[in-house]
Each structure stands twice: as structure tokens, then as C-alpha cells.
Scaffold this active site. Structure first.
Site, PDB file in Angstrom:
ATOM      1  N   ASP A 189       0.826  -1.196   0.000  1.00  0.00           N
ATOM      2  CA  ASP A 189       0.000   0.000   0.000  1.00  0.00           C
ATOM      3  C   ASP A 189       0.868   1.257   0.000  1.00  0.00           C
ATOM      4  O   ASP A 189       1.940   1.289   0.600  1.00  0.00           O
ATOM      5  CB  ASP A 189      -0.891  -0.017   1.248  1.00  0.00           C
ATOM      6  CG  ASP A 189      -1.760   1.212   1.370  1.00  0.00           C
ATOM      7  OD1 ASP A 189      -2.676   1.373   0.542  1.00  0.00           O
ATOM      8  OD2 ASP A 189      -1.513   2.019   2.293  1.00  0.00           O
ATOM      9  N   GLU A 214       1.442  -0.430  -5.072  1.00  0.00           N
ATOM     10  CA  GLU A 214       0.528   0.654  -5.411  1.00  0.00           C
ATOM     11  C   GLU A 214       1.351   1.940  -5.527  1.00  0.00           C
ATOM     12  O   GLU A 214       1.395   2.764  -4.616  1.00  0.00           O
ATOM     13  CB  GLU A 214      -0.553   0.807  -4.338  1.00  0.00           C
ATOM     14  CG  GLU A 214      -1.579   1.881  -4.693  1.00  0.00           C
ATOM     15  CD  GLU A 214      -2.276   2.463  -3.476  1.00  0.00           C
ATOM     16  OE1 GLU A 214      -3.435   2.887  -3.616  1.00  0.00           O
ATOM     17  OE2 GLU A 214      -1.662   2.516  -2.390  1.00  0.00           O
ATOM     18  N   ASP A 296     -10.801   2.345  -3.905  1.00  0.00           N
ATOM     19  CA  ASP A 296     -10.701   3.800  -4.041  1.00  0.00           C
ATOM     20  C   ASP A 296     -11.495   4.317  -5.241  1.00  0.00           C
ATOM     21  O   ASP A 296     -12.180   5.337  -5.152  1.00  0.00           O
ATOM     22  CB  ASP A 296      -9.238   4.218  -4.201  1.00  0.00           C
ATOM     23  CG  ASP A 296      -8.421   3.998  -2.940  1.00  0.00           C
ATOM     24  OD1 ASP A 296      -8.921   4.361  -1.854  1.00  0.00           O
ATOM     25  OD2 ASP A 296      -7.311   3.469  -3.031  1.00  0.00           O
TER      26      ASP A 296
END
Length: 316
Positions: A189, A214, A296
């Protein structure tokens, strides 16, 4: 025997990266914590396997200040809003039975403290496993550590990955997730928050079968208009992959940004000046993970790439 197992797993990782036929399924959304998720998801494992998915990305498993899991505190506590550690282990066992690899969401850019320390901020971790002090927190987010090696995520103590004791503890935790709990894959992340060389160290230490980062920032725009040439954007993602020693893949956010414009009728965007796919996949297909939507951009948040990047910038 364990050394042999780890060597075999490293060979599995190389094979998976070269194969290019992995299909990753995000097995949660932003609201999933409300629905007894580990138990709920266990019932869906046969359907996930039947659909051809090779890996299922699960939400962050550790106890967290926010129920979604992205503000972790006690990394070793797996009793979260998604369910108990017992139910999580039952889910992972079911996934292994159906040959669907389990992907852990690794949130190690920031960690919520338990007690106030330097500057009156919650930047100490007393009373829980990994009882770090303020030296584990970057100086630019209120700690006594070094400056961040990446982008800041303000509002929470950012972990200082330059500290040897921090990296040693994180490798230990990742190995625990990998070999004691049963996760096989990792998703890193907010990978912009710390240097990719540390991702390399964590992958080498825990040896997941498959990893994806990410690394999300904004595509190149001219005002509100998406530029045709996005080489600088995909080069930044490739630089991050290189920084991990080429051990991790990365989400192809370049392609996602281009597709959002192309589907509005601008199909000329789907080929770069060299006639190749215009995203990371056009340059390095074995390390590019095609990105469609996640918690998201979909679910109840429904943020597009530009808005999400703005949110991240505001948090820095």
C-alpha cells in the site's frame, strides 16, 4: 527443510512473474468490514476459484484505528473489523484448498501510535508487539527518526524505514504473515511513501510468491486535458519496479488513466507513438498488473485517478 521450502517458493515467484497469466481479484470493497467479511468471503471461495482467479487480494488484516484497515496499530493482532483471527485462518485454509492464493494488503507506510511522545503526538507504540519509540517515526511527521525516503502521508506517524530495527521487525512480521498465518502474496500500500529498495528487502526477507505495488501518482495533464504522451508517468512506475530489484510488479495506473479518456471516444490513445500499448504493459508486460478498479475508484468512494491523486497530495 524450511530453507528448501523457501528456495522452492522463490522459484515459484520467478515462474509466476514470467508466466504473465495471473488474474488478481480484489475480494473486498470499502464497506466490507460491515458484513462479517472473513466468514462471508469463505463461502464465496469456490466461486472465486471457478471464475479462474489465481490470487485474491484481502483487506489489511491487522487491528486498525479505522475499520477499513488502513490505519494499523497492533500489527500482530489479527482481530479486526473484518472478523477474528480464527475466521481469517479458516478463510486462508479454504483458499489454499481451492488453490486460490491469498494476498495480504501490506500497510507499512504509517502506523498509529498508542501513547503520546515527542511533540505531544501519538508516535510511541507502548504496550503492544513491536513497541517502537519516536525514532521509528520520520522527523517530517513528528518523530525523532530521519526524513522520509518518499512522499509523506500526514495526519499519521510515517514509519522511518531507514532504521535497522524497524526493517528487522517488519521482516519478522511479514515472515509471520507468510509462514505462520498462511498469506502467499503481498500488495504494498502507498508504495510512494518509502524507497523501493526497502520493498526489495522485505520481499527478499519474507519471499511471497507474488507482489504488487501501489505506486500511484497523477498522469500528465494540460489543464484538464490528458496528454497523449504518458511516457514520464509509466517511466516513474518502471523506476519503482527497478528499485525493488525487479522483484515486484506494479499496478499499471498509466493504462487506467488512458482508458478513462479513451472510452469517451478517444480510441487513438490506445496506441503510443511506437505502436505499442501506451501504459506500463507496453514497455514491461511481465511486471505490469492491469488495473480496472479497487476500493478507491469503485465501491462507495468512486474516486477517479485525478481526484484520488489530489486527495493523496492533500494528505502529504
Amino acid at each position: 527443510m524450511q530453507g528448501w521450502d523457501e528456495n522452492a517458493q522463490q522459484m515459484d515467484s520467478v515462474a509466476v512473474l514470467r508466466n504473465g497469466k495471473e488474474i488478481l481479484f480484489q475480494a473486498f470493497n470499502w464497506e466490507s468490514h460491515k458484513y462479517d467479511w472473513w466468514k462471508n468471503l469463505e463461502e464465496k471461495v469456490p466461486d472465486i476459484a471457478k471464475s479462474g482467479f489465481t490470487s485474491a487480494w484481502l483487506p489489511p488484516p491487522s487491528q486498525s484505528l479505522a475499520p477499513e484497515g488502513y490505519t494499523p496499530q497492533n500489527l500482530y493482532s489479527l482481530n479486526s473489523a473484518y472478523g477474528s483471527d480464527y475466521l481469517l485462518k479458516a478463510l486462508l485454509g479454504k483458499m489454499k484448498q481451492y488453490k486460490v492464493r491469498s494476498m495480504a494488503d501490506i500497510v507499512i507506510n504509517h502506523r498509529v501510535g498508542t501513547t503520546r511522545g515527542h511533540g505531544g503526538m501519538y508516535n510511541r507504540y507502548d504496550g503492544i508487539p513491536l513497541p517502537w519509540n519516536e525514532r521509528a517515526v520520520t522527523s517530517c511527521t513528528g518523530g525523532l527518526g530521519n526524513r522520509s525516503t518518499g512522499a509523506n502521508f500526514n495526519g499519521f506517524p510515517n514509519i522511518d524505514h531507514t532504521q535497522d530495527f524497524v526493517r528487522k521487525d517488519l521482516v519478522g512480521w511479514l515472515r509471520w504473515l507468510r509462514y505462520n498465518i498462511g498469506f502467499q502474496d503481498f500488495r504494498f500500500d502507498f508504495a510512494r511513501g518509502y524507497a523501493p529498495k526497502y520493498v526489495k528487502e522485505y520481499i527478499e526477507g519474507a519471499r511471497p510468491i507474488f507482489s504488487v505495488g501501489e505506486y500511484w501518482d497523477s498522469c500528465k495533464y494540460n489543464g484538464s486535458y490528458l496528454d497523449y504522451n504518458q511516457d514520464s508517468h509509466r517511466q516513474r512506475i518502471i523506476n519503482w519496479i527497478d528499485g525493488t530489484g525487479q522483484l515486484s510488479t506494479a499496478f499499471d495506473f498509466t493504462t487506467k488513466g488512458i482508458l478513462q479518456a479513451a472510452v469517451k471516444g478517444e480510441f487513438w490513445r490506445l496506441r503510443d507513438a511506437q505502436g505499442k500499448p501506451p501504459g506500463v504493459v507496453g514497455w514491461w508486460p511481465s511486471r505490469a498488473v492491469t488495473f480496472l478498479d479497487n476500493h478507491d475508484t469503485g465501491s462507495t468512494q468512486v474516486l477517479d485517478l485525478r481526484l484520488l491523486n489530489t486527495v493523496l497530495c492533500l494528505a502529504q
